[in-house]
Motif scaffolding. Structure first.
Motif, PDB file in Angstrom:
ATOM      1  N   LEU A 119     -44.077  -4.602 -43.305  1.00  0.00           N
ATOM      2  CA  LEU A 119     -44.845  -5.840 -43.291  1.00  0.00           C
ATOM      3  C   LEU A 119     -46.350  -5.666 -43.372  1.00  0.00           C
ATOM      4  CD1 LEU A 119     -45.860  -5.797 -40.135  1.00  0.00           C
ATOM      5  CD2 LEU A 119     -43.567  -6.654 -39.752  1.00  0.00           C
ATOM      6  N   ASP A 120     -46.830  -4.447 -43.628  1.00  0.00           N
ATOM      7  CA  ASP A 120     -48.272  -4.242 -43.806  1.00  0.00           C
ATOM      8  C   ASP A 120     -48.726  -4.833 -45.140  1.00  0.00           C
ATOM      9  OD1 ASP A 120     -48.741  -2.798 -41.488  1.00  0.00           O
ATOM     10  OD2 ASP A 120     -48.449  -0.867 -42.457  1.00  0.00           O
ATOM     11  N   PHE A 121     -49.908  -5.443 -45.130  1.00  0.00           N
ATOM     12  CA  PHE A 121     -50.504  -5.873 -46.392  1.00  0.00           C
ATOM     13  C   PHE A 121     -51.008  -4.640 -47.126  1.00  0.00           C
ATOM     14  CE2 PHE A 121     -51.473  -9.847 -43.892  1.00  0.00           C
ATOM     15  CZ  PHE A 121     -50.530 -10.628 -44.523  1.00  0.00           C
ATOM     16  N   THR A 122     -50.720  -4.563 -48.421  1.00  0.00           N
ATOM     17  CA  THR A 122     -51.153  -3.407 -49.205  1.00  0.00           C
ATOM     18  C   THR A 122     -52.343  -3.715 -50.110  1.00  0.00           C
ATOM     19  OG1 THR A 122     -49.548  -3.896 -50.958  1.00  0.00           O
ATOM     20  CG2 THR A 122     -48.845  -2.383 -49.195  1.00  0.00           C
ATOM     21  N   ASN A 123     -52.757  -4.971 -50.155  1.00  0.00           N
ATOM     22  CA  ASN A 123     -53.913  -5.359 -50.956  1.00  0.00           C
ATOM     23  C   ASN A 123     -54.519  -6.634 -50.370  1.00  0.00           C
ATOM     24  OD1 ASN A 123     -51.734  -7.018 -51.788  1.00  0.00           O
ATOM     25  ND2 ASN A 123     -52.682  -7.371 -53.766  1.00  0.00           N
ATOM     26  N   GLY A 124     -55.606  -7.076 -50.947  1.00  0.00           N
ATOM     27  CA  GLY A 124     -56.237  -8.316 -50.514  1.00  0.00           C
ATOM     28  C   GLY A 124     -57.166  -8.125 -49.315  1.00  0.00           C
ATOM     29  N   PRO A 125     -57.780  -9.226 -48.875  1.00  0.00           N
ATOM     30  CA  PRO A 125     -58.782  -9.142 -47.816  1.00  0.00           C
ATOM     31  C   PRO A 125     -58.232  -8.724 -46.452  1.00  0.00           C
ATOM     32  CG  PRO A 125     -58.333 -11.432 -48.355  1.00  0.00           C
ATOM     33  CD  PRO A 125     -57.614 -10.590 -49.367  1.00  0.00           C
ATOM     34  N   LEU A 126     -56.938  -8.822 -46.245  1.00  0.00           N
ATOM     35  CA  LEU A 126     -56.321  -8.431 -44.974  1.00  0.00           C
ATOM     36  C   LEU A 126     -55.566  -7.102 -45.087  1.00  0.00           C
ATOM     37  CD1 LEU A 126     -54.975 -11.903 -43.788  1.00  0.00           C
ATOM     38  CD2 LEU A 126     -57.172 -10.826 -43.279  1.00  0.00           C
ATOM     39  N   GLU A 127     -55.876  -6.333 -46.121  1.00  0.00           N
ATOM     40  CA  GLU A 127     -55.193  -5.057 -46.353  1.00  0.00           C
ATOM     41  C   GLU A 127     -55.139  -4.220 -45.082  1.00  0.00           C
ATOM     42  OE1 GLU A 127     -55.484  -1.161 -49.298  1.00  0.00           O
ATOM     43  OE2 GLU A 127     -56.738  -2.906 -49.689  1.00  0.00           O
ATOM     44  N   ALA A 128     -53.957  -3.665 -44.804  1.00  0.00           N
ATOM     45  CA  ALA A 128     -53.646  -2.809 -43.649  1.00  0.00           C
ATOM     46  C   ALA A 128     -53.290  -3.597 -42.396  1.00  0.00           C
ATOM     47  CB  ALA A 128     -54.740  -1.801 -43.348  1.00  0.00           C
ATOM     48  N   LEU A 129     -53.539  -4.903 -42.370  1.00  0.00           N
ATOM     49  CA  LEU A 129     -53.095  -5.714 -41.237  1.00  0.00           C
ATOM     50  C   LEU A 129     -51.635  -6.116 -41.440  1.00  0.00           C
ATOM     51  CD1 LEU A 129     -56.201  -8.012 -40.614  1.00  0.00           C
ATOM     52  CD2 LEU A 129     -55.566  -5.885 -39.454  1.00  0.00           C
ATOM     53  N   HIS A 130     -51.028  -6.692 -40.422  1.00  0.00           N
ATOM     54  CA  HIS A 130     -49.631  -7.129 -40.515  1.00  0.00           C
ATOM     55  C   HIS A 130     -49.540  -8.543 -41.063  1.00  0.00           C
ATOM     56  CE1 HIS A 130     -48.719  -3.579 -38.374  1.00  0.00           C
ATOM     57  NE2 HIS A 130     -48.749  -4.045 -37.136  1.00  0.00           N
ATOM     58  N   SER A 131     -48.494  -8.783 -41.843  1.00  0.00           N
ATOM     59  CA  SER A 131     -48.230 -10.145 -42.289  1.00  0.00           C
ATOM     60  C   SER A 131     -47.600 -10.921 -41.130  1.00  0.00           C
ATOM     61  CB  SER A 131     -47.324 -10.148 -43.519  1.00  0.00           C
ATOM     62  OG  SER A 131     -46.075  -9.569 -43.241  1.00  0.00           O
ATOM     63  N   ARG A 132     -47.630 -12.228 -41.229  1.00  0.00           N
ATOM     64  CA  ARG A 132     -47.085 -13.085 -40.168  1.00  0.00           C
ATOM     65  C   ARG A 132     -45.557 -13.112 -40.296  1.00  0.00           C
ATOM     66  NH1 ARG A 132     -50.031 -15.934 -37.601  1.00  0.00           N
ATOM     67  NH2 ARG A 132     -51.514 -16.391 -39.254  1.00  0.00           N
ATOM     68  N   CYS A 133     -44.894 -12.572 -39.278  1.00  0.00           N
ATOM     69  CA  CYS A 133     -43.436 -12.466 -39.298  1.00  0.00           C
ATOM     70  C   CYS A 133     -42.862 -12.730 -37.910  1.00  0.00           C
ATOM     71  CB  CYS A 133     -42.993 -11.054 -39.697  1.00  0.00           C
ATOM     72  SG  CYS A 133     -43.586 -10.494 -41.294  1.00  0.00           S
ATOM     73  N   ILE A 134     -41.617 -13.116 -37.915  1.00  0.00           N
ATOM     74  CA  ILE A 134     -40.834 -13.214 -36.689  1.00  0.00           C
ATOM     75  C   ILE A 134     -39.565 -12.402 -36.914  1.00  0.00           C
ATOM     76  CG2 ILE A 134     -39.568 -14.732 -35.105  1.00  0.00           C
ATOM     77  CD1 ILE A 134     -42.591 -15.247 -35.097  1.00  0.00           C
ATOM     78  N   VAL A 135     -39.244 -11.558 -35.944  1.00  0.00           N
ATOM     79  CA  VAL A 135     -37.986 -10.819 -35.965  1.00  0.00           C
ATOM     80  C   VAL A 135     -37.345 -11.030 -34.596  1.00  0.00           C
ATOM     81  CG1 VAL A 135     -36.876  -8.554 -36.174  1.00  0.00           C
ATOM     82  CG2 VAL A 135     -38.890  -9.083 -37.574  1.00  0.00           C
ATOM     83  N   VAL A 136     -36.109 -11.490 -34.585  1.00  0.00           N
ATOM     84  CA  VAL A 136     -35.368 -11.665 -33.337  1.00  0.00           C
ATOM     85  C   VAL A 136     -34.329 -10.555 -33.262  1.00  0.00           C
ATOM     86  CG1 VAL A 136     -33.855 -13.188 -32.009  1.00  0.00           C
ATOM     87  CG2 VAL A 136     -35.755 -14.161 -33.316  1.00  0.00           C
ATOM     88  N   VAL A 137     -34.291  -9.889 -32.102  1.00  0.00           N
ATOM     89  CA  VAL A 137     -33.396  -8.758 -31.874  1.00  0.00           C
ATOM     90  C   VAL A 137     -32.513  -9.089 -30.676  1.00  0.00           C
ATOM     91  CG1 VAL A 137     -33.300  -6.280 -31.380  1.00  0.00           C
ATOM     92  CG2 VAL A 137     -35.183  -7.198 -32.760  1.00  0.00           C
ATOM     93  N   ASP A 138     -31.204  -8.887 -30.814  1.00  0.00           N
ATOM     94  CA  ASP A 138     -30.304  -9.188 -29.701  1.00  0.00           C
ATOM     95  C   ASP A 138     -30.313  -8.078 -28.655  1.00  0.00           C
ATOM     96  OD1 ASP A 138     -28.536  -7.149 -30.533  1.00  0.00           O
ATOM     97  OD2 ASP A 138     -27.090  -8.542 -31.395  1.00  0.00           O
ATOM     98  N   GLU A 139     -29.530  -8.248 -27.603  1.00  0.00           N
ATOM     99  CA  GLU A 139     -29.498  -7.306 -26.478  1.00  0.00           C
ATOM    100  C   GLU A 139     -29.064  -5.902 -26.883  1.00  0.00           C
ATOM    101  OE1 GLU A 139     -27.902 -10.296 -26.604  1.00  0.00           O
ATOM    102  OE2 GLU A 139     -27.795 -11.202 -24.609  1.00  0.00           O
ATOM    103  N   ASN A 140     -28.380  -5.790 -28.013  1.00  0.00           N
ATOM    104  CA  ASN A 140     -27.878  -4.501 -28.488  1.00  0.00           C
ATOM    105  C   ASN A 140     -28.789  -3.847 -29.526  1.00  0.00           C
ATOM    106  OD1 ASN A 140     -25.421  -4.730 -26.930  1.00  0.00           O
ATOM    107  ND2 ASN A 140     -24.825  -6.306 -28.410  1.00  0.00           N
ATOM    108  N   GLY A 141     -29.945  -4.468 -29.782  1.00  0.00           N
ATOM    109  CA  GLY A 141     -30.888  -3.894 -30.739  1.00  0.00           C
ATOM    110  C   GLY A 141     -30.615  -4.249 -32.186  1.00  0.00           C
ATOM    111  N   THR A 142     -29.787  -5.268 -32.407  1.00  0.00           N
ATOM    112  CA  THR A 142     -29.451  -5.698 -33.762  1.00  0.00           C
ATOM    113  C   THR A 142     -30.311  -6.893 -34.161  1.00  0.00           C
ATOM    114  OG1 THR A 142     -27.180  -4.939 -33.448  1.00  0.00           O
ATOM    115  CG2 THR A 142     -27.561  -6.497 -35.247  1.00  0.00           C
ATOM    116  N   VAL A 143     -30.828  -6.871 -35.379  1.00  0.00           N
ATOM    117  CA  VAL A 143     -31.646  -7.970 -35.902  1.00  0.00           C
ATOM    118  C   VAL A 143     -30.747  -9.186 -36.133  1.00  0.00           C
ATOM    119  CG1 VAL A 143     -33.101  -8.729 -37.823  1.00  0.00           C
ATOM    120  CG2 VAL A 143     -33.260  -6.364 -36.987  1.00  0.00           C
ATOM    121  N   SER A 144     -31.114 -10.309 -35.527  1.00  0.00           N
ATOM    122  CA  SER A 144     -30.313 -11.526 -35.699  1.00  0.00           C
ATOM    123  C   SER A 144     -31.048 -12.606 -36.492  1.00  0.00           C
ATOM    124  CB  SER A 144     -29.879 -12.083 -34.337  1.00  0.00           C
ATOM    125  OG  SER A 144     -31.004 -12.415 -33.554  1.00  0.00           O
ATOM    126  N   TYR A 145     -32.355 -12.437 -36.710  1.00  0.00           N
ATOM    127  CA  TYR A 145     -33.129 -13.433 -37.458  1.00  0.00           C
ATOM    128  C   TYR A 145     -34.423 -12.782 -37.915  1.00  0.00           C
ATOM    129  CZ  TYR A 145     -36.173 -17.466 -38.317  1.00  0.00           C
ATOM    130  OH  TYR A 145     -37.034 -18.367 -38.889  1.00  0.00           O
TER     131      TYR A 145
END
Length: 168
Positions: A119-145
């Motif tokens: 999710l790192d920006f590779t170009n543009g004025p925010l290069e090297a910063l993170h893009s806006r994301c949401i990741v939900v992880v369940d109790e077992n470490g599995t991505v659910s959203y």
């Protein structure tokens, strides 16, 4: 790689978010006490990764405030607010705002979190910063959203992320 926009201008990311149903990549991030934290530190809890470019922007600050409010009502859930901001800036913001239901984590040391999650920006004025994301992880470490917000100045879909928690 994914493409998002900043006020309509295209910016590319270093990869794509982990797929729903996959194991969430572990990480090493720094908290506001300068301690290293990893995903395994939150094992057994549901986890919302609220990822953004910088807490010093209006939309990013709003996402931290919103998840802080929602987190106070969630059982067995941790909200991790992640950016490349220095831990001092994250601590100052949360302290000034009285936010104590979220955990601020920084990827400032080596950017390995952003690379692992694609999710790192590779170009543009925010290069090297993170893009806006949401990741939900369940109790077992599995991505659910996942959500990568297509227009950086827009807020994430809080309801969808919270609904994903309830369906785990």
């Amino acid at each position: 790689m994914a493409t998002v926009t900043l006020k309509g201008n295209k910016i590319e990311t270093s990869g794509t978010l982990p797929k729903v149903g996959s194991k969430a990549p572990d990480f090493k991030l720094t908290n506001t006490d300068l301690e290293t934290k990893s995903l395994s530190d939150f094992s057994g809890s549901k986890v919302i990764l609220n990822i953004f470019p910088s807490v010093d922007t209006g939309t990013c600050a709003t996402s931290v405030r919103t998840f802080n409010k929602e987190a106070s009502q969630l059982e067995n859930t941790k909200v991790l607010c992640i950016s490349r901001d220095l831990p001092f800036a994250m601590g100052r913001f949360c302290g000034a705002e009285g936010l104590d239901n979220v955990i601020s984590l920084s990827d400032y040391k080596d950017g390995s979190f952003g690379k692992a999650y694609g999710l790192d920006f590779t170009n543009g004025p925010l290069e090297a910063l993170h893009s806006r994301c949401i990741v939900v992880v369940d109790e077992n470490g599995t991505v659910s959203y996942t959500e990568q917000v297509s227009e950086i100045v827009d807020e994430p879909n809080y309801k969808a992320a919270l609904d994903a928690l309830m369906n785990d």
